[in-house]
Design a protein around this motif. Structure first.
Motif, PDB file in Angstrom:
ATOM      1  N   LEU A 188       1.000  -1.210  -0.144  1.00 33.36           N
ATOM      2  CA  LEU A 188       0.121  -0.087   0.069  1.00 33.36           C
ATOM      3  C   LEU A 188       0.982   1.269   0.111  1.00 33.36           C
ATOM      4  O   LEU A 188       1.711   1.403   0.874  1.00 33.36           O
ATOM      5  N   ALA A 189       0.615   2.211  -0.895  1.00 32.94           N
ATOM      6  CA  ALA A 189       1.139   3.444  -0.933  1.00 32.94           C
ATOM      7  C   ALA A 189       0.209   4.438  -0.278  1.00 32.94           C
ATOM      8  O   ALA A 189      -0.737   4.978  -0.605  1.00 32.94           O
ATOM      9  N   PRO A 190       0.598   4.799   0.963  1.00 33.09           N
ATOM     10  CA  PRO A 190      -0.707   5.444   1.759  1.00 33.09           C
ATOM     11  C   PRO A 190      -0.911   6.785   1.415  1.00 33.09           C
ATOM     12  O   PRO A 190      -2.152   7.319   1.460  1.00 33.09           O
ATOM     13  N   LEU A 191      -0.057   7.463   0.489  1.00 31.52           N
ATOM     14  CA  LEU A 191      -0.459   8.810  -0.109  1.00 31.52           C
ATOM     15  C   LEU A 191      -1.346   8.749  -1.499  1.00 31.52           C
ATOM     16  O   LEU A 191      -1.517   9.877  -2.050  1.00 31.52           O
ATOM     17  N   GLY A 192      -1.348   7.764  -1.884  1.00 33.78           N
ATOM     18  CA  GLY A 192      -2.267   7.522  -3.308  1.00 33.78           C
ATOM     19  C   GLY A 192      -1.384   7.817  -4.409  1.00 33.78           C
ATOM     20  O   GLY A 192      -0.048   7.750  -4.242  1.00 33.78           O
ATOM     21  N   SER A 193      -2.061   8.048  -5.434  1.00 33.05           N
ATOM     22  CA  SER A 193      -1.138   8.331  -6.638  1.00 33.05           C
ATOM     23  C   SER A 193      -0.592   9.821  -6.792  1.00 33.05           C
ATOM     24  O   SER A 193      -1.348  10.557  -6.232  1.00 33.05           O
ATOM     25  N   LEU A 194       0.436  10.002  -7.695  1.00 31.88           N
ATOM     26  CA  LEU A 194       1.103  11.180  -7.544  1.00 31.88           C
ATOM     27  C   LEU A 194       0.064  12.175  -8.582  1.00 31.88           C
ATOM     28  O   LEU A 194      -0.005  13.316  -7.935  1.00 31.88           O
ATOM     29  N   LEU A 195      -0.415  11.533  -9.360  1.00 30.67           N
ATOM     30  CA  LEU A 195      -1.509  12.585  -9.978  1.00 30.67           C
ATOM     31  C   LEU A 195      -2.732  13.198  -8.902  1.00 30.67           C
ATOM     32  O   LEU A 195      -2.801  14.452  -9.125  1.00 30.67           O
ATOM     33  N   SER A 196      -3.247  12.271  -8.224  1.00 33.03           N
ATOM     34  CA  SER A 196      -4.244  12.936  -7.483  1.00 33.03           C
ATOM     35  C   SER A 196      -3.571  13.779  -6.356  1.00 33.03           C
ATOM     36  O   SER A 196      -4.196  14.946  -6.142  1.00 33.03           O
ATOM     37  N   ARG A 197      -2.227  13.655  -6.006  1.00 32.43           N
ATOM     38  CA  ARG A 197      -1.647  14.300  -5.156  1.00 32.43           C
ATOM     39  C   ARG A 197      -1.496  15.811  -5.593  1.00 32.43           C
ATOM     40  O   ARG A 197      -1.619  17.006  -4.937  1.00 32.43           O
ATOM     41  N   LEU A 198      -0.838  15.745  -7.089  1.00 31.61           N
ATOM     42  CA  LEU A 198      -0.249  16.868  -7.327  1.00 31.61           C
ATOM     43  C   LEU A 198      -1.802  17.843  -7.810  1.00 31.61           C
ATOM     44  O   LEU A 198      -1.505  18.986  -7.784  1.00 31.61           O
ATOM     45  N   ARG A 199      -2.641  17.380  -8.343  1.00 31.62           N
ATOM     46  CA  ARG A 199      -4.175  18.075  -8.410  1.00 31.62           C
ATOM     47  C   ARG A 199      -4.626  18.581  -7.184  1.00 31.62           C
ATOM     48  O   ARG A 199      -5.390  19.836  -6.863  1.00 31.62           O
ATOM     49  N   SER A 200      -4.402  17.939  -5.782  1.00 22.97           N
ATOM     50  CA  SER A 200      -5.288  18.208  -4.511  1.00 22.97           C
ATOM     51  C   SER A 200      -3.930  19.356  -3.636  1.00 22.97           C
ATOM     52  O   SER A 200      -4.763  20.036  -3.123  1.00 22.97           O
ATOM     53  N   GLU A 201      -2.962  18.929  -4.083  1.00 22.49           N
ATOM     54  CA  GLU A 201      -1.997  19.855  -3.154  1.00 22.49           C
ATOM     55  C   GLU A 201      -0.914  20.309  -4.078  1.00 22.49           C
ATOM     56  O   GLU A 201       0.405  19.985  -4.025  1.00 22.49           O
ATOM     57  N   PRO A 202      -1.210  21.207  -5.145  1.00 20.76           N
ATOM     58  CA  PRO A 202      -0.080  21.637  -6.155  1.00 20.76           C
ATOM     59  C   PRO A 202       0.969  22.458  -5.456  1.00 20.76           C
ATOM     60  O   PRO A 202       2.141  22.433  -5.611  1.00 20.76           O
ATOM     61  N   GLU A 203       0.440  23.176  -4.220  1.00 16.46           N
ATOM     62  CA  GLU A 203       1.509  24.012  -3.758  1.00 16.46           C
ATOM     63  C   GLU A 203       2.588  23.275  -2.975  1.00 16.46           C
ATOM     64  O   GLU A 203       3.573  23.855  -2.546  1.00 16.46           O
ATOM     65  N   HIS A 204       2.284  22.176  -2.578  1.00 17.08           N
ATOM     66  CA  HIS A 204       3.296  21.071  -1.765  1.00 17.08           C
ATOM     67  C   HIS A 204       4.220  20.796  -2.265  1.00 17.08           C
ATOM     68  O   HIS A 204       5.504  20.483  -1.672  1.00 17.08           O
ATOM     69  N   PHE A 205       4.290  20.556  -3.776  1.00 17.61           N
ATOM     70  CA  PHE A 205       5.376  19.799  -4.403  1.00 17.61           C
ATOM     71  C   PHE A 205       6.356  21.069  -4.928  1.00 17.61           C
ATOM     72  O   PHE A 205       6.236  21.677  -6.036  1.00 17.61           O
ATOM     73  N   LEU A 206       7.745  20.943  -4.497  1.00 17.28           N
ATOM     74  CA  LEU A 206       8.591  22.004  -4.854  1.00 17.28           C
ATOM     75  C   LEU A 206       9.335  21.423  -5.989  1.00 17.28           C
ATOM     76  O   LEU A 206       9.229  20.160  -6.405  1.00 17.28           O
ATOM     77  N   VAL A 207      10.194  22.073  -6.647  1.00 17.05           N
ATOM     78  CA  VAL A 207      10.811  21.786  -8.067  1.00 17.05           C
ATOM     79  C   VAL A 207      11.688  20.611  -7.633  1.00 17.05           C
ATOM     80  O   VAL A 207      11.913  19.553  -8.260  1.00 17.05           O
ATOM     81  N   HIS A 208      12.351  20.752  -6.402  1.00 18.76           N
ATOM     82  CA  HIS A 208      13.275  19.702  -5.954  1.00 18.76           C
ATOM     83  C   HIS A 208      13.054  18.289  -5.926  1.00 18.76           C
ATOM     84  O   HIS A 208      13.362  17.178  -6.213  1.00 18.76           O
ATOM     85  N   MET A 209      11.417  18.470  -5.425  1.00 23.71           N
ATOM     86  CA  MET A 209      10.897  17.387  -5.089  1.00 23.71           C
ATOM     87  C   MET A 209      10.527  16.508  -6.330  1.00 23.71           C
ATOM     88  O   MET A 209      10.682  15.051  -6.484  1.00 23.71           O
ATOM     89  N   LEU A 210       9.969  17.185  -7.274  1.00 18.53           N
ATOM     90  CA  LEU A 210       9.729  16.616  -8.564  1.00 18.53           C
ATOM     91  C   LEU A 210      10.891  16.033  -9.210  1.00 18.53           C
ATOM     92  O   LEU A 210      10.925  15.050 -10.177  1.00 18.53           O
ATOM     93  N   PHE A 211      12.002  16.723  -9.181  1.00 16.77           N
ATOM     94  CA  PHE A 211      13.501  16.265  -9.858  1.00 16.77           C
ATOM     95  C   PHE A 211      13.818  14.768  -9.114  1.00 16.77           C
ATOM     96  O   PHE A 211      14.144  14.060 -10.049  1.00 16.77           O
ATOM     97  N   GLU A 212      13.288  14.719  -7.732  1.00 14.58           N
ATOM     98  CA  GLU A 212      13.928  13.464  -7.127  1.00 14.58           C
ATOM     99  C   GLU A 212      12.767  12.378  -7.597  1.00 14.58           C
ATOM    100  O   GLU A 212      13.352  11.128  -7.556  1.00 14.58           O
ATOM    101  N   TYR A 213      11.479  12.730  -7.743  1.00 14.82           N
ATOM    102  CA  TYR A 213      10.698  11.754  -8.300  1.00 14.82           C
ATOM    103  C   TYR A 213      11.013  11.249  -9.662  1.00 14.82           C
ATOM    104  O   TYR A 213      11.013   9.925  -9.608  1.00 14.82           O
ATOM    105  N   ALA A 214      11.650  11.991 -10.330  1.00 16.29           N
ATOM    106  CA  ALA A 214      12.019  11.839 -11.732  1.00 16.29           C
ATOM    107  C   ALA A 214      13.161  10.819 -11.528  1.00 16.29           C
ATOM    108  O   ALA A 214      13.245   9.922 -12.516  1.00 16.29           O
ATOM    109  N   ARG A 215      14.087  11.142 -10.803  1.00 14.77           N
ATOM    110  CA  ARG A 215      15.263  10.423 -10.735  1.00 14.77           C
ATOM    111  C   ARG A 215      14.792   8.696 -10.190  1.00 14.77           C
ATOM    112  O   ARG A 215      15.476   7.777 -10.573  1.00 14.77           O
TER     113      ARG A 215
END
Length: 260
Positions: free
Chosen positions: A169-196
């Motif tokens: 289980l991934a407790p926080l759900g899909s990245l898509l739903s989180r990006l839509r519901s909390e766009p202000e939470h995701f900073l550029v360095h976090m997205l870069f780390e996800y991409a890595r």
């Protein structure tokens, strides 16, 4: 002809029943006849199958398919002993040990619910209808050969009606739903780390000769805000050759260059 222990198992029985349009008899073959491996059919008589409702033509079709599958996997095993892929190790989970709760989402052939198994929180994919059994088996087969920190892990399958697949289980759900519901939470360095992390997970798939075929933010799941995991292997395919071309099913002559 018996197949090896690493190839034989209930998932092979499910495959044969799916291929012969006899998936509806899975529970009776498993529970009444105690058949959990292809090799167990060596001890099954025609009258045993008639007793649980199979017609004589269906019985002949089933026995022929079992023999073909045994020959196929015996040959495959002898040709791939030197490959690094781990053996099939899916765990069979009892439905009584699984407790379901809220619905997390739905897909083209089932719904996903949260649950508890052996004291841990899990995600449970529940099959909708018998027509998707082959897709279900394909996804389970893909997942149980893969193990990586950035891939959703398969705990096991429940051979109930309907069939169920129990995964991490991934407790926080899909990245898509989180990006839509909390766009202000995701900073550029976090997205870069996800991409890595995604790249590392996809590199692992490439090393195992897998093409995911459906990589999208809806199939990327957040274990935490620091770590993602790639999931939904329903469309995954293993490349059959050493070339870097993937042939689509729709147009057999069409080849697509792919990076993984």
């Amino acid at each position: 002809m018996a197949v090896t222990e690493t190839e034989d198992g209930l998932h092979r029985v499910i495959e044969v029943l799916s291929e012969t349009d006899l998936s509806g008899y899975l529970s009776r073959i498993r529970d009444d006849l105690q058949v959990t491996k292809l090799s167990h059919f060596e001890y099954v008589q025609s009258n045993d199958l008639e007793r649980i409702g199979l017609s004589k033509p269906a019985i002949r079709r089933l026995f022929a398919a079992v023999k073909r599958k045994q020959r196929s996997y015996t040959k495959k095993t002898s040709n791939t002993q030197s490959m690094s892929s781990p053996p099939a190790t899916s765990c069979l989970i009892s439905s009584s040990s699984l407790h379901l709760s809220t619905t997390l989402g739905s897909g083209h052939y089932g719904i996903v619910r949260q649950g508890i198994w052996n004291g841990i929180s899990v995600a449970v994919k529940i099959l909708r209808g018998c027509n998707a059994v082959s897709d279900f088996v394909r996804e389970a087969n893909a997942m149980h050969t893969l193990s990586h920190q950035y891939l959703i892990r398969l705990h096991g399958i429940v051979l109930s009606e309907p069939l169920m697949m129990v995964t991490e289980l991934a407790p926080l759900g899909s990245l898509l739903s989180r990006l839509r519901s909390e766009p202000e939470h995701f900073l550029v360095h976090m997205l870069f780390e996800y991409a890595r992390q995604i790249s590392e997970g996809m590199d692992y798939l490439e090393q195992r000769r897998f093409v995911h075929r459906d990589l999208a933010t809806r199939n990327i799941f957040l274990v935490s805000y620091e770590q993602i995991k790639i999931g939904d292997f329903g469309l995954a395919r293993m490349m059959e050759s050493d070339c870097d071309l993937y042939k689509t099913g729709a147009v057999k002559s069409q080849s697509i260059p792919v990076a993984w």
